[in-house]
Design a protein around this motif. Structure first.
Motif, PDB file in Angstrom:
ATOM      1  N   TRP A   5       0.845  -1.191   0.000  1.00 38.80           N
ATOM      2  CA  TRP A   5       0.000   0.000   0.000  1.00 38.80           C
ATOM      3  C   TRP A   5       0.882   1.243   0.000  1.00 38.80           C
ATOM      4  O   TRP A   5       1.962   1.253   0.576  1.00 38.80           O
ATOM      5  CB  TRP A   5      -0.898   0.041   1.229  1.00 38.80           C
ATOM      6  N   THR A  26      -2.587   4.011   2.989  1.00 40.23           N
ATOM      7  CA  THR A  26      -2.508   3.480   4.351  1.00 40.23           C
ATOM      8  C   THR A  26      -2.999   4.507   5.362  1.00 40.23           C
ATOM      9  O   THR A  26      -3.743   4.179   6.283  1.00 40.23           O
ATOM     10  CB  THR A  26      -1.060   3.071   4.691  1.00 40.23           C
ATOM     11  N   SER A  27      -2.604   5.778   5.191  1.00 42.34           N
ATOM     12  CA  SER A  27      -3.058   6.809   6.131  1.00 42.34           C
ATOM     13  C   SER A  27      -4.562   7.028   6.013  1.00 42.34           C
ATOM     14  O   SER A  27      -5.233   7.284   7.009  1.00 42.34           O
ATOM     15  CB  SER A  27      -2.293   8.111   5.924  1.00 42.34           C
ATOM     16  N   TYR A  40      -6.723   4.655   5.082  1.00 42.11           N
ATOM     17  CA  TYR A  40      -7.318   3.441   5.620  1.00 42.11           C
ATOM     18  C   TYR A  40      -7.396   3.493   7.149  1.00 42.11           C
ATOM     19  O   TYR A  40      -8.396   3.109   7.740  1.00 42.11           O
ATOM     20  CB  TYR A  40      -6.501   2.231   5.160  1.00 42.11           C
ATOM     21  N   PHE A  41      -6.332   3.981   7.778  1.00 47.17           N
ATOM     22  CA  PHE A  41      -6.299   4.058   9.247  1.00 47.17           C
ATOM     23  C   PHE A  41      -6.775   5.409   9.780  1.00 47.17           C
ATOM     24  O   PHE A  41      -6.631   5.714  10.959  1.00 47.17           O
ATOM     25  CB  PHE A  41      -4.889   3.752   9.774  1.00 47.17           C
ATOM     26  N   ASP A  42      -7.331   6.226   8.911  1.00 48.32           N
ATOM     27  CA  ASP A  42      -7.933   7.517   9.266  1.00 48.32           C
ATOM     28  C   ASP A  42      -6.925   8.441   9.970  1.00 48.32           C
ATOM     29  O   ASP A  42      -7.230   9.045  10.998  1.00 48.32           O
ATOM     30  CB  ASP A  42      -9.178   7.306  10.141  1.00 48.32           C
ATOM     31  N   LEU A  43      -5.726   8.525   9.434  1.00 46.11           N
ATOM     32  CA  LEU A  43      -4.717   9.454   9.944  1.00 46.11           C
ATOM     33  C   LEU A  43      -4.900  10.793   9.241  1.00 46.11           C
ATOM     34  O   LEU A  43      -5.370  10.856   8.107  1.00 46.11           O
ATOM     35  CB  LEU A  43      -3.308   8.905   9.689  1.00 46.11           C
ATOM     36  N   LEU A  62       2.464   9.057   9.113  1.00 47.23           N
ATOM     37  CA  LEU A  62       2.859   7.676   8.870  1.00 47.23           C
ATOM     38  C   LEU A  62       4.317   7.603   8.425  1.00 47.23           C
ATOM     39  O   LEU A  62       5.067   6.723   8.849  1.00 47.23           O
ATOM     40  CB  LEU A  62       1.941   7.050   7.823  1.00 47.23           C
TER      41      LEU A  62
END
Length: 98
Positions: free
Chosen positions: A6, A11-12, A14-17, A23
């Protein structure tokens, strides 16, 4: 990320950053120092540790410690005397205004 291939943005999201930069920073810290570096640090000023409530007996204190305590107690006494004098002056001033 590298397991699933990813991107940082995906990724950020997806993880709600809030941003991929967070990240990236985490990834850099992990690469340098491993997991201990990722643990959150305490923010703000460190707490003041209170001294023990029972002071050291004067027989166990050095001459320097005794002199320091004497100076501290003299200063504390002077502050208390000044406070008492200010309180008395206010009371006297309040009585004369009436």
């Amino acid at each position: 990320m590298s397991v699933n291939n990813w991107s940082l943005s995906y990724t950020s999201a997806y993880f709600d950053l809030s941003s991929p930069g967070i990240l990236f920073r985490w990834q850099k810290l992990y690469a340098c120092d491993g997991t201990p570096r990722l643990k959150p640090k305490n923010k703000g000023r460190p707490r003041v540790t209170s001294h023990s409530s029972t002071p050291k007996p004067s027989s166990e204190m050095t001459e320097k410690e005794l002199r320091e305590e004497l100076d501290y107690l003299r200063a504390e006494n002077a502050v208390l005397k000044k406070l008492e004098a200010l309180t008395q002056a206010r009371k006297k001033k309040a009585k004369t205004k009436r």
